[in-house]
Design a protein around this motif. Sequence first.
Motif, PDB file in Angstrom:
ATOM      1  N   PRO A  65       0.253   4.219   2.375  1.00  0.00           N
ATOM      2  CA  PRO A  65      -0.744   4.585   3.034  1.00  0.00           C
ATOM      3  C   PRO A  65      -0.250   6.406   3.329  1.00  0.00           C
TER       4      PRO A  65
ATOM      5  N   ALA B 213      -2.433  -6.957   0.896  1.00  0.00           N
ATOM      6  CA  ALA B 213      -2.286  -5.560   1.035  1.00  0.00           C
ATOM      7  C   ALA B 213      -2.414  -5.047   2.498  1.00  0.00           C
ATOM      8  N   ILE B 214      -3.613  -5.333   2.949  1.00  0.00           N
ATOM      9  CA  ILE B 214      -3.992  -4.783   4.333  1.00  0.00           C
ATOM     10  C   ILE B 214      -3.248  -5.636   5.309  1.00  0.00           C
TER      11      ILE B 214
ATOM     12  N   THR C 297       0.776  -1.311  -0.027  1.00  0.00           N
ATOM     13  CA  THR C 297       0.046  -0.192   0.086  1.00  0.00           C
ATOM     14  C   THR C 297       0.993   1.309  -0.202  1.00  0.00           C
TER      15      THR C 297
ATOM     16  N   PRO D  94      -6.285  -7.598  -2.242  1.00  0.00           N
ATOM     17  CA  PRO D  94      -6.657  -6.402  -0.994  1.00  0.00           C
ATOM     18  C   PRO D  94      -6.347  -7.112   0.342  1.00  0.00           C
TER      19      PRO D  94
ATOM     20  N   THR E 119       0.271  -4.130   5.356  1.00  0.00           N
ATOM     21  CA  THR E 119       0.572  -2.993   6.033  1.00  0.00           C
ATOM     22  C   THR E 119       0.775  -3.082   7.522  1.00  0.00           C
TER      23      THR E 119
ATOM     24  N   ILE F 182      -5.657   0.794   8.338  1.00  0.00           N
ATOM     25  CA  ILE F 182      -5.773   1.582   7.018  1.00  0.00           C
ATOM     26  C   ILE F 182      -7.191   1.112   6.411  1.00  0.00           C
TER      27      ILE F 182
ATOM     28  N   PHE G 297       0.517  -2.228  -6.008  1.00  0.00           N
ATOM     29  CA  PHE G 297       0.168  -1.462  -5.037  1.00  0.00           C
ATOM     30  C   PHE G 297      -1.083  -0.713  -4.828  1.00  0.00           C
ATOM     31  N   TYR G 298      -1.852  -0.773  -3.594  1.00  0.00           N
ATOM     32  CA  TYR G 298      -3.154  -0.191  -3.522  1.00  0.00           C
ATOM     33  C   TYR G 298      -2.901   1.466  -2.787  1.00  0.00           C
ATOM     34  N   ARG G 299      -3.737   2.486  -3.131  1.00  0.00           N
ATOM     35  CA  ARG G 299      -3.662   3.688  -2.358  1.00  0.00           C
ATOM     36  C   ARG G 299      -4.428   3.316  -1.142  1.00  0.00           C
ATOM     37  N   ALA G 300      -4.069   3.781  -0.113  1.00  0.00           N
ATOM     38  CA  ALA G 300      -4.409   3.527   1.270  1.00  0.00           C
ATOM     39  C   ALA G 300      -4.596   4.943   2.065  1.00  0.00           C
TER      40      ALA G 300
ATOM     41  N   LEU H 151      -8.357   0.668   2.649  1.00  0.00           N
ATOM     42  CA  LEU H 151      -7.896   0.481   1.523  1.00  0.00           C
ATOM     43  C   LEU H 151      -8.734   1.052   0.140  1.00  0.00           C
TER      44      LEU H 151
END
Length: 188
Positions: A50, A90-91, A48, A87, A94, A102, A122-125, A104
């Motif tokens: 974050p 990724a959580i 992520t 997802p 993090t 976060i 990669f994810y925005r968070a 997500l």
Amino acid sequence: MPRPEIRFCRLCGTATAASIPPGEDRERAVCPDCGYVDYVNPINVVGTIPVWGQAGEQVLLCRRAIEPRKGYWTVPAGFLEFGESLPDGAIRETREEAGARIELGELFSVIDVVHVGQVHLFYRARLLDLDLEPGLETIENWVVEFDRIPWDEIAFPTVRRTLEHYVADRAAGAFTVHTETIERRRSH
């Protein structure tokens, strides 16, 4: 990185033979006893970006406590586990690496790293709070303004490219999904 050599069948334990199975276009590890074809596929790395602040003006970085690139900065990321969605991975990464809670957001970057057999996603968070606790793979966490990112101390090209895209999209006021391939650096 060379392709992993599969020496024994994971189903019956017989020594495998390298051959091109019918209908395939490349050599695989094939079991001569039970016929099982072992496919070696890329590994997914998930993470992520974050952010913190009313306008998301800061990003959470983690200083690595492990090799490769021990002591360098990264965003929370790691290998996706079997049976885990992108997802969820990724959580989890993090939380494990930064102790961060976060919300997500959307998928932000997908980067092929062909020479090591990996795909980095990669994810925005959005950080829910600053109650952070570095995990076993992290020396320290740092919530830093984007204009203070230590670019020369970023651990991996995929993280650097993702952060560069994020900075550019943030400045433009619109986020999009970025895809690219990172080529092996050639030594002279």
